[in-house]
Design an enzyme around this catalytic site. Structure first.
Site, short mmCIF file in Angstrom:
data_model
loop_
_atom_site.label_atom_id
_atom_site.label_comp_id
_atom_site.label_asym_id
_atom_site.label_seq_id
_atom_site.Cartn_x
_atom_site.Cartn_y
_atom_site.Cartn_z
N LEU A 56 40.61 60.47 43.04
CA LEU A 56 40.23 61.88 42.85
C LEU A 56 38.77 62.18 43.19
CD1 LEU A 56 42.20 62.64 39.57
CD2 LEU A 56 43.00 62.76 41.93
N CYS A 57 38.09 61.25 43.82
CA CYS A 57 36.70 61.47 44.24
C CYS A 57 36.73 62.11 45.63
CB CYS A 57 35.97 60.13 44.26
SG CYS A 57 34.20 60.25 44.40
N HIS A 58 35.95 63.17 45.83
CA HIS A 58 35.92 63.86 47.11
C HIS A 58 35.26 63.02 48.20
CE1 HIS A 58 36.39 67.20 44.28
NE2 HIS A 58 36.98 67.84 45.28
N MET A 95 28.71 59.41 41.99
CA MET A 95 29.68 58.32 42.15
C MET A 95 29.32 57.43 43.33
SD MET A 95 31.45 58.53 39.53
CE MET A 95 32.41 57.09 39.96
N GLU A 96 28.80 58.02 44.39
CA GLU A 96 28.40 57.24 45.56
C GLU A 96 27.22 56.33 45.22
OE1 GLU A 96 31.05 60.35 46.94
OE2 GLU A 96 29.38 60.37 45.53
N ASP A 152 28.76 37.30 44.09
CA ASP A 152 29.60 36.50 44.98
C ASP A 152 28.79 35.46 45.75
OD1 ASP A 152 32.06 35.83 46.46
OD2 ASP A 152 30.97 36.72 48.15
#
Length: 144
Positions: free
Chosen positions: A61-63, A99-100, A114
């Site tokens: 649901l993130c644009h 969010m980005e 990692d």
């Protein structure tokens, strides 16, 4: 997905940060350029940039956004010991880029983990947060 079609296009910017803690020996190994998987910091920074660009594919649901700038910085930190990770993302759009920025920091921290897991089993990732945002209806905000 939330309808943002009626919102005005404005300049948007967000900053996020996080950290990876490790042993002092691991930090020195990276500083000396002797990590088994190669250039740890450059690889983590690049991973953060790539992840920010693909945030809408990772977060439901993130644009999807056309980003105009992504900056990811991984800095060795003797106090932790470990690495401080910061990201800044910009766009001109109808929705924010928090969010980005968070995705960029997350991917950079995961890449550090990692690349160093073979030499350090004690590492941890924490303190992931938005530190600032600008643009949109709510205006500017800065974390403490």
């Amino acid at each position: 997905m939330v309808d943002v079609g009626d919102k005005p296009v404005t300049a948007r910017r967000a900053k996020a940060s996080g950290r990876l803690t490790c042993t002092r020996e691991t930090l020195e190994l990276v500083r000396a350029g002797k990590a088994p998987k190669g250039s740890v910091i450059a690889t983590a920074e690049l991973a953060g940039v790539l992840a920010a660009k693909r945030t809408a594919e990772l977060i439901p649901l993130c644009h999807p956004l056309a980003l105009s700038k992504i900056e990811v910085t991984v800095t060795p930190d003797d106090e932790l010991p470990g690495f401080a990770v910061d990201a800044m993302v910009r766009t001109e759009g109808r929705t924010g880029v928090e969010m980005e920025a968070l995705t960029a920091v997350s991917a950079a921290c995961l890449t550090l983990f990692d690349m160093l897991k073979a030499v350090d089993k004690t590492m941890s990732i924490d303190a992931l947060r938005v530190t600032a945002k600008e643009g949109g209806r709510s205006g500017a905000w800065r974390g403490e």
